[in-house]
Motif scaffolding. Structure first.
Motif, short mmCIF file in Angstrom:
data_model
loop_
_atom_site.label_atom_id
_atom_site.label_comp_id
_atom_site.label_asym_id
_atom_site.label_seq_id
_atom_site.Cartn_x
_atom_site.Cartn_y
_atom_site.Cartn_z
N MET A 1 0.83 -1.18 0.00
CA MET A 1 0.00 0.00 0.00
C MET A 1 0.88 1.24 0.00
O MET A 1 1.71 1.43 0.89
N LYS A 2 0.71 2.10 -1.01
CA LYS A 2 1.47 3.33 -1.07
C LYS A 2 0.91 4.36 -0.12
O LYS A 2 -0.30 4.49 0.03
N GLN A 3 1.80 5.09 0.51
CA GLN A 3 1.41 6.15 1.42
C GLN A 3 1.44 7.48 0.68
O GLN A 3 2.00 7.59 -0.40
N ASN A 4 0.86 8.49 1.27
CA ASN A 4 0.93 9.84 0.75
C ASN A 4 1.86 10.61 1.67
O ASN A 4 1.47 11.03 2.76
N ILE A 5 3.11 10.79 1.25
CA ILE A 5 4.15 11.35 2.10
C ILE A 5 4.37 12.82 1.77
O ILE A 5 4.42 13.20 0.60
N VAL A 6 4.54 13.62 2.82
CA VAL A 6 4.94 15.02 2.68
C VAL A 6 6.32 15.13 3.30
O VAL A 6 6.54 14.72 4.45
N PHE A 7 7.27 15.67 2.54
CA PHE A 7 8.65 15.83 3.00
C PHE A 7 8.91 17.30 3.30
O PHE A 7 8.61 18.17 2.49
N PHE A 8 9.47 17.58 4.47
CA PHE A 8 9.86 18.93 4.85
C PHE A 8 11.38 18.99 4.83
O PHE A 8 12.03 18.28 5.59
N GLY A 9 11.94 19.82 3.96
CA GLY A 9 13.39 19.94 3.92
C GLY A 9 13.85 20.74 2.73
O GLY A 9 13.07 21.11 1.85
N SER A 10 15.14 21.03 2.71
CA SER A 10 15.73 21.77 1.61
C SER A 10 17.22 21.48 1.57
O SER A 10 17.78 20.91 2.49
N GLY A 11 17.82 21.87 0.51
CA GLY A 11 19.26 21.70 0.36
C GLY A 11 19.61 20.49 -0.47
O GLY A 11 18.88 19.50 -0.54
N GLU A 12 20.74 20.60 -1.11
CA GLU A 12 21.21 19.55 -2.01
C GLU A 12 21.40 18.21 -1.29
O GLU A 12 21.18 17.15 -1.87
N PRO A 16 19.09 12.72 -1.98
CA PRO A 16 19.02 11.26 -1.88
C PRO A 16 17.82 10.77 -1.06
O PRO A 16 17.23 9.73 -1.37
N VAL A 17 17.44 11.52 -0.04
CA VAL A 17 16.29 11.14 0.78
C VAL A 17 15.01 11.24 -0.04
O VAL A 17 14.18 10.32 -0.07
N VAL A 18 14.84 12.37 -0.73
CA VAL A 18 13.66 12.58 -1.57
C VAL A 18 13.61 11.53 -2.67
O VAL A 18 12.54 10.99 -2.98
N GLU A 19 14.74 11.20 -3.23
CA GLU A 19 14.81 10.18 -4.28
C GLU A 19 14.29 8.83 -3.78
O GLU A 19 13.53 8.15 -4.47
N LYS A 20 14.66 8.46 -2.57
CA LYS A 20 14.16 7.20 -1.98
C LYS A 20 12.66 7.26 -1.71
O LYS A 20 11.96 6.27 -1.87
N LEU A 21 12.18 8.42 -1.29
CA LEU A 21 10.76 8.55 -0.97
C LEU A 21 9.87 8.49 -2.21
O LEU A 21 8.68 8.19 -2.10
N LEU A 22 10.42 8.76 -3.38
CA LEU A 22 9.64 8.69 -4.62
C LEU A 22 8.99 7.32 -4.81
O LEU A 22 7.87 7.22 -5.30
N ASP A 23 9.69 6.28 -4.40
CA ASP A 23 9.17 4.92 -4.54
C ASP A 23 8.12 4.56 -3.50
O ASP A 23 7.52 3.49 -3.57
N HIS A 24 7.93 5.44 -2.52
CA HIS A 24 7.04 5.11 -1.41
C HIS A 24 5.85 6.06 -1.27
O HIS A 24 5.19 6.07 -0.24
#
Length: 66
Positions: A1-12, A16-24
């Protein structure tokens, strides 16, 4: 089951974290980045990630649910 994730953050360094979250089920990124040429925002645009720039908690309280 895919979740609906909101990520809080910035900076280069967060790419990598955002890239991993794309699959989830990453649905939205809340960031303080304002420069459209920043590597972080370029990455988000390239991957069709919805972003919202917030500079204060007031900005966050004005977000509307879709």
């Amino acid at each position: 089951m895919k979740q609906n994730i909101v990520f809080f953050g910035s900076g280069e360094y967060t790419i990598p974290v955002v890239e991993k979250l794309l699959d989830h089920g990453l649905g939205l990124v809340i960031t303080t980045e304002k420069n459209p040429k920043s590597p972080f925002l370029k990455f988000c645009r390239k991957n069709n990630i919805q972003t919202h720039t917030a500079s204060s908690s007031f900005d966050l309280s004005n977000l509307k649910s879709e």
